[in-house]
Design a protein around this motif. Sequence first.
Motif, PDB file in Angstrom:
ATOM      1  N   ILE A 155      12.919   8.056  -1.565  1.00 56.26           N
ATOM      2  CA  ILE A 155      13.810   7.076  -0.935  1.00 56.26           C
ATOM      3  C   ILE A 155      13.149   6.479   0.304  1.00 56.26           C
ATOM      4  O   ILE A 155      13.160   5.260   0.519  1.00 56.26           O
ATOM      5  N   LEU A 156      12.563   7.343   1.131  1.00 53.10           N
ATOM      6  CA  LEU A 156      11.898   6.851   2.340  1.00 53.10           C
ATOM      7  C   LEU A 156      10.722   5.936   1.994  1.00 53.10           C
ATOM      8  O   LEU A 156      10.541   4.877   2.602  1.00 53.10           O
ATOM      9  N   ALA A 157       9.898   6.367   1.032  1.00 51.10           N
ATOM     10  CA  ALA A 157       8.735   5.577   0.658  1.00 51.10           C
ATOM     11  C   ALA A 157       9.138   4.225   0.088  1.00 51.10           C
ATOM     12  O   ALA A 157       8.553   3.188   0.424  1.00 51.10           O
ATOM     13  N   SER A 158      10.142   4.225  -0.780  1.00 49.46           N
ATOM     14  CA  SER A 158      10.583   2.969  -1.391  1.00 49.46           C
ATOM     15  C   SER A 158      11.207   2.045  -0.362  1.00 49.46           C
ATOM     16  O   SER A 158      11.030   0.816  -0.425  1.00 49.46           O
ATOM     17  N   THR A 159      11.936   2.611   0.601  1.00 46.27           N
ATOM     18  CA  THR A 159      12.510   1.800   1.677  1.00 46.27           C
ATOM     19  C   THR A 159      11.404   1.178   2.520  1.00 46.27           C
ATOM     20  O   THR A 159      11.457  -0.015   2.874  1.00 46.27           O
ATOM     21  N   TRP A 160      10.385   1.988   2.855  1.00 45.19           N
ATOM     22  CA  TRP A 160       9.245   1.497   3.636  1.00 45.19           C
ATOM     23  C   TRP A 160       8.536   0.356   2.902  1.00 45.19           C
ATOM     24  O   TRP A 160       8.260  -0.700   3.478  1.00 45.19           O
ATOM     25  N   GLN A 161       8.250   0.561   1.631  1.00 44.50           N
ATOM     26  CA  GLN A 161       7.524  -0.445   0.862  1.00 44.50           C
ATOM     27  C   GLN A 161       8.353  -1.705   0.662  1.00 44.50           C
ATOM     28  O   GLN A 161       7.816  -2.817   0.678  1.00 44.50           O
ATOM     29  N   THR A 162       9.666  -1.547   0.489  1.00 45.40           N
ATOM     30  CA  THR A 162      10.526  -2.717   0.345  1.00 45.40           C
ATOM     31  C   THR A 162      10.569  -3.502   1.653  1.00 45.40           C
ATOM     32  O   THR A 162      10.511  -4.735   1.655  1.00 45.40           O
ATOM     33  N   GLY A 163      10.647  -2.784   2.776  1.00 46.00           N
ATOM     34  CA  GLY A 163      10.665  -3.455   4.068  1.00 46.00           C
ATOM     35  C   GLY A 163       9.400  -4.269   4.314  1.00 46.00           C
ATOM     36  O   GLY A 163       9.454  -5.362   4.892  1.00 46.00           O
ATOM     37  N   ARG A 215      10.159   0.185  -7.112  1.00 49.96           N
ATOM     38  CA  ARG A 215       9.252   1.013  -6.301  1.00 49.96           C
ATOM     39  C   ARG A 215       9.608   2.488  -6.423  1.00 49.96           C
ATOM     40  O   ARG A 215       8.727   3.348  -6.475  1.00 49.96           O
ATOM     41  N   TYR A 216      10.904   2.776  -6.464  1.00 49.55           N
ATOM     42  CA  TYR A 216      11.327   4.171  -6.562  1.00 49.55           C
ATOM     43  C   TYR A 216      10.923   4.756  -7.916  1.00 49.55           C
ATOM     44  O   TYR A 216      10.376   5.868  -7.988  1.00 49.55           O
ATOM     45  N   LEU A 217      11.187   4.017  -8.978  1.00 43.91           N
ATOM     46  CA  LEU A 217      10.831   4.507 -10.309  1.00 43.91           C
ATOM     47  C   LEU A 217       9.319   4.628 -10.461  1.00 43.91           C
ATOM     48  O   LEU A 217       8.822   5.572 -11.087  1.00 43.91           O
ATOM     49  N   GLU A 218       8.585   3.684  -9.874  1.00 39.37           N
ATOM     50  CA  GLU A 218       7.129   3.745  -9.965  1.00 39.37           C
ATOM     51  C   GLU A 218       6.595   4.983  -9.265  1.00 39.37           C
ATOM     52  O   GLU A 218       5.667   5.635  -9.758  1.00 39.37           O
ATOM     53  N   ARG A 219       7.188   5.353  -8.127  1.00 38.34           N
ATOM     54  CA  ARG A 219       6.746   6.552  -7.439  1.00 38.34           C
ATOM     55  C   ARG A 219       7.032   7.804  -8.272  1.00 38.34           C
ATOM     56  O   ARG A 219       6.225   8.734  -8.327  1.00 38.34           O
ATOM     57  N   GLU A 220       8.193   7.841  -8.930  1.00 37.81           N
ATOM     58  CA  GLU A 220       8.511   8.979  -9.780  1.00 37.81           C
ATOM     59  C   GLU A 220       7.491   9.126 -10.913  1.00 37.81           C
ATOM     60  O   GLU A 220       7.040  10.235 -11.216  1.00 37.81           O
ATOM     61  N   MET A 251       0.863  -1.199   0.000  1.00 36.60           N
ATOM     62  CA  MET A 251       0.000   0.000   0.000  1.00 36.60           C
ATOM     63  C   MET A 251       0.890   1.236   0.000  1.00 36.60           C
ATOM     64  O   MET A 251       1.824   1.339   0.769  1.00 36.60           O
ATOM     65  N   LYS A 252       0.622   2.176  -0.842  1.00 33.28           N
ATOM     66  CA  LYS A 252       1.474   3.346  -0.994  1.00 33.28           C
ATOM     67  C   LYS A 252       1.060   4.401   0.008  1.00 33.28           C
ATOM     68  O   LYS A 252       0.145   5.158  -0.206  1.00 33.28           O
ATOM     69  N   LEU A 253       1.798   4.440   1.135  1.00 34.90           N
ATOM     70  CA  LEU A 253       1.430   5.385   2.188  1.00 34.90           C
ATOM     71  C   LEU A 253       1.959   6.777   1.939  1.00 34.90           C
ATOM     72  O   LEU A 253       1.531   7.724   2.591  1.00 34.90           O
ATOM     73  N   TRP A 254       2.910   6.921   1.001  1.00 40.13           N
ATOM     74  CA  TRP A 254       3.597   8.215   0.846  1.00 40.13           C
ATOM     75  C   TRP A 254       3.322   8.858  -0.500  1.00 40.13           C
ATOM     76  O   TRP A 254       3.934   9.845  -0.852  1.00 40.13           O
ATOM     77  N   THR A 255       2.460   8.276  -1.298  1.00 39.47           N
ATOM     78  CA  THR A 255       2.191   8.869  -2.616  1.00 39.47           C
ATOM     79  C   THR A 255       1.585  10.255  -2.464  1.00 39.47           C
ATOM     80  O   THR A 255       0.584  10.420  -1.783  1.00 39.47           O
ATOM     81  N   ILE A 256       2.191  11.196  -3.132  1.00 40.28           N
ATOM     82  CA  ILE A 256       1.744  12.570  -3.018  1.00 40.28           C
ATOM     83  C   ILE A 256       0.737  12.871  -4.157  1.00 40.28           C
ATOM     84  O   ILE A 256       0.971  12.503  -5.269  1.00 40.28           O
ATOM     85  N   CYS A 257      -0.305  13.171  -3.480  1.00 40.30           N
ATOM     86  CA  CYS A 257      -1.379  13.187  -4.481  1.00 40.30           C
ATOM     87  C   CYS A 257      -1.671  13.519  -5.138  1.00 40.30           C
ATOM     88  O   CYS A 257      -1.345  13.566  -4.609  1.00 40.30           O
TER      89      CYS A 257
END
Length: 213
Positions: A70-78, A95-100, A1-7
């Motif tokens: 970086i934080l979001a991708s680390t969280w999601q990877t964890g 995950r990082y590229l997908e967020r970008e 679940m993407k908790l950090w996606t900026i909307c």
Amino acid sequence: MKLWTICVLAVACPSLADAQSLIVRPVYDTIIAPQAGATANPPSPAINDAERVHWIVDGIVGPRSLGVGILASTWQTGFNSPSEWHRSWSGFGKRYLEREVDVAISNGIEGGLGAIWGEDPRSVPSKRRGVWPRTRYAIKTVVLAPRRDGHLAPAWGRFAGNVFNNVIENAWLPPSVTTGKQTAVRSVDGLVGRLLGNLWDEFWPDARKRLFH
């Protein structure tokens, strides 16, 4: 679940947006206007084309956005979300590229579509006094945005960007996160991310002064 996606919810034509503005203005005057003891938020200059482009680009490759990525991708990877990408450096990169891409689509739609009726996508501190009045303003400006004359009205461009970017992303995301429920959750996460950003912009300058002065 993407908790950090900026909307997220609907797109209106300019005439409908103007009609909504006439409806929302009295609500703003009575509900959003500062309460006794609060400092009124002076009207800011309307956003221009260069500032709009800067907002879109900075939201994608600006230092703050890259750091949050970086934080979001680390969280999601964890937490191994989505599970198809696994807990690995490769999964972190995906995950990082997908967020970008997520931010690029969302900001592009919000900034571009919102320009039709002069919606300002930027997060602007309220300049009010008191924790609750400032927090309330940060919450309200998740779903409301300033127009050219400074009054707040529904953030139609933000809603559209936050919904359509998640629908578009379903074309390449793993099956576990492309169900109707998960798509809706990702859209909500986008609004939560906006709220966190508003709170940061509202309170961090004061916190920084206390910490470093």
